[in-house]
Motif scaffolding. Structure first.
Motif, PDB file in Angstrom:
ATOM      1  N   SER A  11     -25.431   4.137  -2.765  1.00 20.17           N
ATOM      2  CA  SER A  11     -24.353   3.844  -3.720  1.00 20.17           C
ATOM      3  C   SER A  11     -24.664   4.395  -5.096  1.00 20.17           C
ATOM      4  O   SER A  11     -23.771   4.824  -5.830  1.00 20.17           O
ATOM      5  N   GLN A 271      -3.588   3.528  -7.099  1.00 18.79           N
ATOM      6  CA  GLN A 271      -4.677   2.572  -6.889  1.00 18.79           C
ATOM      7  C   GLN A 271      -4.342   1.549  -5.809  1.00 18.79           C
ATOM      8  O   GLN A 271      -5.238   1.002  -5.166  1.00 18.79           O
ATOM      9  N   ARG A 274      -5.028   3.571  -2.585  1.00 19.40           N
ATOM     10  CA  ARG A 274      -6.407   4.075  -2.478  1.00 19.40           C
ATOM     11  C   ARG A 274      -7.338   3.141  -3.232  1.00 19.40           C
ATOM     12  O   ARG A 274      -8.033   3.513  -4.166  1.00 19.40           O
ATOM     13  N   ASN A 276     -10.128   1.782  -2.597  1.00 23.92           N
ATOM     14  CA  ASN A 276     -11.578   1.979  -2.530  1.00 23.92           C
ATOM     15  C   ASN A 276     -12.060   3.180  -3.338  1.00 23.92           C
ATOM     16  O   ASN A 276     -13.266   3.366  -3.520  1.00 23.92           O
ATOM     17  N   ASP A 277     -11.134   4.004  -3.785  1.00 17.93           N
ATOM     18  CA  ASP A 277     -11.516   5.188  -4.568  1.00 17.93           C
ATOM     19  C   ASP A 277     -11.573   4.841  -6.053  1.00 17.93           C
ATOM     20  O   ASP A 277     -10.842   3.973  -6.535  1.00 17.93           O
ATOM     21  N   HIS A 278     -12.455   5.539  -6.758  1.00 17.83           N
ATOM     22  CA  HIS A 278     -12.600   5.324  -8.195  1.00 17.83           C
ATOM     23  C   HIS A 278     -11.652   6.272  -8.940  1.00 17.83           C
ATOM     24  O   HIS A 278     -12.068   7.269  -9.532  1.00 17.83           O
TER      25      HIS A 278
END
Length: 527
Positions: A11, A271, A274, A276-278
């Motif tokens: 991570s 957001q 998605r 889980n995406d930054h």
């Protein structure tokens, strides 16, 4: 971090990679901004050309017309028409009951003529205050929320004003209606800059920005007949009804035009799908780099900061405000000149004001043609040599028309057939709208935050428009219509014309001084 740590803490590796991608995006984005500083057309860059650097970067898809500048012409025209309608209605309401002030004074038991005139001026004082916070709010939360919120307040207190039984009730309702009604006028410069490029902006501005100056002229035309045939209270209810209907249409026909706000909405929507995406945008990077107290203070009070720190905008605002104040002061003379002097009824006096409206329409068409000719000249070699000060070229002719029209009106009123002073008013209006439109476009083109720059002009012009009618009756009582109007002509000639000459010659240097002062005040976001 060594390889073992990366295997043990994957991570951390992902976070490190994401951070490096963001740094790369920010570095490239700064290069894009630096390249655009030499471009005269200031447009928000969402990072569309660097979208491939990071899949988590959310941008406005210009191919899909997500950026307001890439909207189809039909959609741009619809949004422009809507904001134009809003910009007409509240200035229209500001003077619509002016011909029936005596009836208002009688019904509300007002005995002081200055208090009666204040009922017109108080609306304009609200116009001077509200843009100070409404324009910056539109540059944070978007144009539409400010417009629709302001319209709701305008409708509510126009209706309330029509039911007023005391002076205090009426004054409070007029003031709050002015606060709400100023919303569209406060952000119109920003909306025009949001969606129209330099080539098309003169025509769009000419159409949409005539509302704030034509509205006060058409208002008394309608108000005079309403007061004669019905009641002065309908002069408040009719604008409220019209604005309510137009606002309902605007909810469906007027999309958000402020590109940063459109980008924020797209990020919020992305957001959800998605999670889980930054995901991030270039706005997130700017906020990380630029979060000083000075920046926050400047954002909240940017129009006032502009007025204090930017000499170019101050000079342009002063000339604009003088001309706008003279228009409102001329309105004060019509009741005496054409009512008592020529024996016209209240309704006919309102109709006489159409001379100013006709002049403004002619002046708008002529100014647009001049602006187009100047722009074609600056692009005739295939290279864009345009500078915002080019918008001011026509002000020389406009100033001369203003002065000539004022002299013709002042020295022919009550001495010749009433058509002659009306022609003088029309000539003055041709020059006046030319000056105001040119300075409005200069504010939109020449400054980083067009909505706030336009609001800066609104602050001064509304103070002048509110104050001038208060001393108008005493001015004309002492000097007479002839020399009283001549004094206004000398004011335009002696103060306004030198200001424009100074601004045209030294404008680029003065604007640079303003930019440097603003950067020192808030910090340069590109450092």
């Amino acid at each position: 971090m060594d390889i073992a740590d990366m295997k043990t803490h994957p991570s951390l590796d992902v976070a490190s990679h994401a951070a490096s991608q963001r740094d790369l995006v920010w570095e490239r984005y700064l290069q894009l901004l630096a390249e655009e500083t030499s471009m005269p057309d200031k447009i928000f860059n969402s990072g569309y050309t660097i979208r491939d650097l990071d899949p988590n970067l959310v941008v406005l898809d210009e191919d899909a017309h997500e950026h307001p500048r890439t909207w189809p012409v039909r959609e741009k025209a619809r949004a422009t028409a809507m904001i134009g309608g809003f910009c007409f209605l509240s200035p229209f309401a500001s003077t619509i009951f002016a011909p029936s002030v005596l009836q208002v004074m009688h019904d509300l038991h007002i005995t002081d003529s200055t208090v009666g005139a204040l009922q017109v001026s108080i609306f304009m004082f609200a116009y001077a205050i509200a843009p100070l916070f409404l324009a910056p709010l539109s540059e944070r939360y978007g144009r539409t929320v400010v417009i629709h919120g302001g319209n709701l307040i305008f409708v509510a207190f126009c209706i309330g004003g029509g039911y007023s039984q005391t002076t205090a009730q009426f004054s409070v309702c007029r003031f709050l209606a002015g606060i709400g009604g100023s919303a569209a006028v406060a952000v119109v410069g920003g909306v025009v800059a949001d969606i129209w490029d330099l080539k098309s902006r003169a025509k769009a501005s000419g159409i949409v920005m005539i509302g704030p100056v034509l509205g006060p002229i058409i208002g008394p035309v309608c108000g005079g007949w309403m007061s004669e045939e019905a009641s002065w209270r309908w002069t408040l209810w009719v604008p409220a009804i019209a604005c309510g209907v137009l606002s309902l249409l605007g909810l469906f026909l007027m999309p958000e035009s402020y590109a940063p706000r459109v980008l924020q909405r797209k990020l919020s929507k992305a957001q959800k799908s998605r999670a889980n995406d930054h995901l991030y945008t270039v706005l997130d990077l700017q906020q990380q780099q630029h979060a000083s107290f000075g920046a926050l203070l400047s954002e909240v009070a940017r129009p006032l900061v502009y007025l204090v720190l930017d000499p170019a905008l101050l000079l342009g605002s002063l000339f604009y405000s003088i001309v706008f104040g003279v228009i409102y002061l001329l309105l004060v003379t019509f009741a005496n000149v054409f009512g008592r002097g020529y024996g016209h009824s209240v309704g006919i006096v309102g109709t006489d004001l159409l001379a100013l409206g006709v002049g403004m329409i002619i002046g708008t068409v002529a100014t647009i043609k001049v602006m187009d000719a100047v722009f074609k000249r600056d692009t005739s070699t295939g290279q864009l040599k345009y500078k915002p000060e080019s918008r001011l070229i026509s002000c020389i002719a406009g100033g001369l028309l203003c002065v000539g029209g004022l002299f013709m009106y002042g020295f022919s009123a009550l001495k010749t057939h009433f058509i002659v002073p009306l022609v003088g008013c029309a000539i003055f209006a041709i020059g006046g709208i030319n000056i105001m439109l040119a300075i409005q476009l200069y504010a939109v083109d020449g400054f980083k935050y067009p909505a706030s720059a336009f609001a800066t002009i609104s602050v001064l012009r509304c103070l002048f428009a509110g104050a001038f009618p208060l001393f108008g009756p005493k001015l004309f009582d002492r000097l007479g219509v002839d020399w009283g109007v001549a004094l206004l002509a000398f004011l335009v000639l002696g103060i306004g014309m030198p200001l424009i000459a100074l601004l045209y010659i030294f404008g680029p240097k003065l604007r640079k001084v303003g930019v440097d002062r603003m950067d020192r005040f808030v910090g340069d976001e590109r450092k």
